[in-house]
Design a protein around this motif. Structure first.
Motif, short mmCIF file in Angstrom:
data_model
loop_
_atom_site.label_atom_id
_atom_site.label_comp_id
_atom_site.label_asym_id
_atom_site.label_seq_id
_atom_site.Cartn_x
_atom_site.Cartn_y
_atom_site.Cartn_z
N LEU A 1 0.81 -1.21 0.00
CA LEU A 1 0.00 0.00 0.00
C LEU A 1 0.85 1.27 0.00
O LEU A 1 1.92 1.32 0.61
CB LEU A 1 -0.93 0.00 1.22
N ALA A 2 0.35 2.29 -0.68
CA ALA A 2 1.01 3.60 -0.67
C ALA A 2 0.92 4.17 0.74
O ALA A 2 -0.16 4.15 1.34
CB ALA A 2 0.34 4.52 -1.68
N PRO A 3 2.03 4.67 1.31
CA PRO A 3 2.04 5.11 2.70
C PRO A 3 0.90 6.06 3.07
O PRO A 3 0.29 5.93 4.14
CB PRO A 3 3.41 5.79 2.84
N ALA A 4 0.60 7.02 2.21
CA ALA A 4 -0.42 8.01 2.55
C ALA A 4 -1.83 7.43 2.54
O ALA A 4 -2.77 8.06 3.04
CB ALA A 4 -0.34 9.19 1.58
N GLN A 5 -2.00 6.24 1.95
CA GLN A 5 -3.34 5.68 1.80
C GLN A 5 -3.56 4.41 2.62
O GLN A 5 -4.57 3.74 2.45
CB GLN A 5 -3.61 5.39 0.32
N VAL A 6 -2.60 4.07 3.50
CA VAL A 6 -2.71 2.81 4.24
C VAL A 6 -4.01 2.69 5.03
O VAL A 6 -4.76 1.73 4.87
CB VAL A 6 -1.48 2.61 5.16
N PRO A 7 -4.35 3.65 5.92
CA PRO A 7 -5.57 3.47 6.72
C PRO A 7 -6.82 3.32 5.87
O PRO A 7 -7.66 2.44 6.12
CB PRO A 7 -5.61 4.74 7.58
N ALA A 8 -6.97 4.18 4.85
CA ALA A 8 -8.16 4.13 4.01
C ALA A 8 -8.23 2.83 3.22
O ALA A 8 -9.31 2.23 3.07
CB ALA A 8 -8.18 5.33 3.06
N ALA A 9 -7.08 2.36 2.71
CA ALA A 9 -7.07 1.13 1.93
C ALA A 9 -7.42 -0.07 2.79
O ALA A 9 -8.20 -0.94 2.38
CB ALA A 9 -5.70 0.94 1.27
N LEU A 10 -6.86 -0.14 4.00
CA LEU A 10 -7.17 -1.25 4.89
C LEU A 10 -8.66 -1.24 5.26
O LEU A 10 -9.31 -2.30 5.25
CB LEU A 10 -6.32 -1.17 6.15
N ASP A 11 -9.19 -0.06 5.56
CA ASP A 11 -10.62 0.03 5.89
C ASP A 11 -11.49 -0.39 4.72
O ASP A 11 -12.51 -1.06 4.89
CB ASP A 11 -10.97 1.46 6.31
N ARG A 12 -11.08 0.00 3.52
CA ARG A 12 -11.86 -0.30 2.32
C ARG A 12 -11.97 -1.81 2.11
O ARG A 12 -13.06 -2.35 1.89
CB ARG A 12 -11.19 0.37 1.12
N TYR A 13 -10.85 -2.50 2.20
CA TYR A 13 -10.88 -3.95 2.00
C TYR A 13 -11.50 -4.67 3.18
O TYR A 13 -12.19 -5.68 3.01
CB TYR A 13 -9.47 -4.47 1.70
N ARG A 14 -11.27 -4.17 4.39
CA ARG A 14 -11.88 -4.77 5.57
C ARG A 14 -13.41 -4.70 5.48
O ARG A 14 -14.11 -5.70 5.71
CB ARG A 14 -11.38 -4.05 6.83
N ASP A 15 -13.93 -3.53 5.13
CA ASP A 15 -15.37 -3.36 5.02
C ASP A 15 -15.96 -4.26 3.93
O ASP A 15 -17.03 -4.85 4.11
CB ASP A 15 -15.72 -1.90 4.72
N HIS A 16 -15.24 -4.36 2.82
CA HIS A 16 -15.72 -5.21 1.73
C HIS A 16 -15.80 -6.67 2.16
O HIS A 16 -16.79 -7.36 1.91
CB HIS A 16 -14.80 -5.06 0.52
N LEU A 17 -14.78 -7.14 2.84
CA LEU A 17 -14.77 -8.53 3.30
C LEU A 17 -15.90 -8.80 4.28
O LEU A 17 -16.58 -9.83 4.20
CB LEU A 17 -13.42 -8.85 3.94
N VAL A 18 -16.12 -7.87 5.19
CA VAL A 18 -17.21 -8.04 6.16
C VAL A 18 -18.55 -8.07 5.45
O VAL A 18 -19.43 -8.90 5.76
CB VAL A 18 -17.16 -6.91 7.21
N GLN A 19 -18.73 -7.19 4.47
CA GLN A 19 -19.97 -7.16 3.72
C GLN A 19 -20.18 -8.46 2.92
O GLN A 19 -21.32 -8.86 2.66
CB GLN A 19 -20.00 -5.96 2.77
N CYS A 20 -19.09 -9.10 2.55
CA CYS A 20 -19.18 -10.36 1.82
C CYS A 20 -19.41 -11.55 2.75
O CYS A 20 -19.52 -12.69 2.28
CB CYS A 20 -17.91 -10.59 1.00
N GLY A 21 -19.46 -11.31 4.05
CA GLY A 21 -19.74 -12.38 4.99
C GLY A 21 -18.52 -13.05 5.58
O GLY A 21 -18.62 -14.13 6.17
N ALA A 22 -17.35 -12.42 5.44
CA ALA A 22 -16.13 -13.01 6.00
C ALA A 22 -16.20 -12.99 7.53
O ALA A 22 -16.74 -12.07 8.13
CB ALA A 22 -14.90 -12.24 5.53
#
Length: 207
Positions: free
Chosen positions: A134-155
Motif C-alpha cells: 500500500l502507498a504510505p499516505a493511503q494505508v488506513p483508508a485502503a485497509l478500511d476499504r478492503y476490511r469493510d468489503h470482506l465483512v460485507q461479503c460475509g467473511a
C-alpha cells in the motif's frame, strides 16, 4: 523439482494493449484506455521472504510455481477507488477486468501487486498468494476499504488488532475459499484451489 516463473500479469496487460492496437473497429477511446493501463505498470522485484516457500505448503511433494510482480504508477488513469461489488474469492482483489484493473488498484491505494500460484500436494491442489503493498499516505483508508468489503461479503474475523478485524476468512459450505491478512502497510491473501483444504491448514500456512 520444477520451478518456473511466468510474468502473467504483465503478459495479460500487454495482450490487452496489443488487441486494442490491432483491432480497427474498436473505439479510439477504448484503445487509449488500454495503452494507458499498460503504461501505468512496471516490473517489481519483491524482497526476499515476501512470498511463501513452496516446501512450507507441501513438504516433500513435487510442485510447480508461477509468479508475477507489478509496480502501479501514480500516473495511472483515474478510476474509482472502491473495489467492485464482487464477493467471488477467485476474483480477489476485486478491482476490475482487463485494462481497468491496474488503475482501480492504484486508486484504491495499492502501490505494488505480487501474485504467486503454487500447485502440488499430489491431490490437484493449488494455492495463490497475493501481496498488495500500500502507498504510505493511503494505508488506513485502503485497509478500511478492503476490511469493510470482506465483512460485507460475509467473511468471519479470525484475529483482531486494536479492535479491528485483522485476519478474515471467507468460506463456502464450511470450506475455506479466501484468507486475507490486513497487516501494517500491506494486504496478504491466500486463495486455495482443489479439494481437501481446511481452515486450520490455511491458518498454519498464513503464520
Amino acid at each position: 523439482m520444477n520451478r518456473r516463473t511466468a510474468p502473467a500479469l504483465l503478459a495479460a496487460l500487454a495482450t490487452v494493449t496489443l488487441l486494442a492496437a490491432c483491432t480497427n473497429d474498436e473505439p479510439a477511446g477504448e484503445a487509449r484506455s488500454s495503452v494507458q493501463a499498460a503504461a501505468c505498470t512496471s516490473e517489481y522485484h519483491a524482497p526476499d521472504g515476501t512470498l511463501l516457500r513452496p516446501e512450507r505448503v507441501w513438504p516433500q511433494a513435487p510442485y510447480s510455481r508461477s509468479e508475477a510482480s507489478l509496480t502501479l504508477s501514480a500516473g495511472c488513469p483515474g478510476a474509482p477507488a472502491a473495489p467492485s461489488a464482487s464477493c467471488d474469492p477467485a476474483q480477489f482483489p476485486w478491482s476490475a477486468p482487463d485494462e481497468l484493473r491496474a488503475a482501480r488498484l492504484r486508486a484504491a491505494g495499492v502501490q505494488t501487486w505480487i501474485t504467486s500460484t503454487i500447485t502440488g500436494g499430489g491431490a490437484g491442489q493449488g494455492l495463490t498468494q497475493q501481496v498488495l503493498g500500500l502507498a504510505p499516505a493511503q494505508v488506513p483508508a485502503a485497509l478500511d476499504r478492503y476490511r469493510d468489503h470482506l465483512v460485507q461479503c460475509g467473511a468471519t474475523t479470525v484475529t483482531e488488532s486494536d479492535g479491528h478485524p485483522q485476519v478474515l476468512l471467507l468460506e463456502e459450505k464450511a470450506e475455506p475459499k479466501l484468507l486475507v491478512d490486513l497487516t501494517n502497510d500491506r494486504i496478504t491473501a491466500l486463495t486455495p484451489a482443489g479439494e481437501g483444504w481446511t481452515r486450520q491448514q490455511l491458518l498454519q500456512i498464513q503464520h
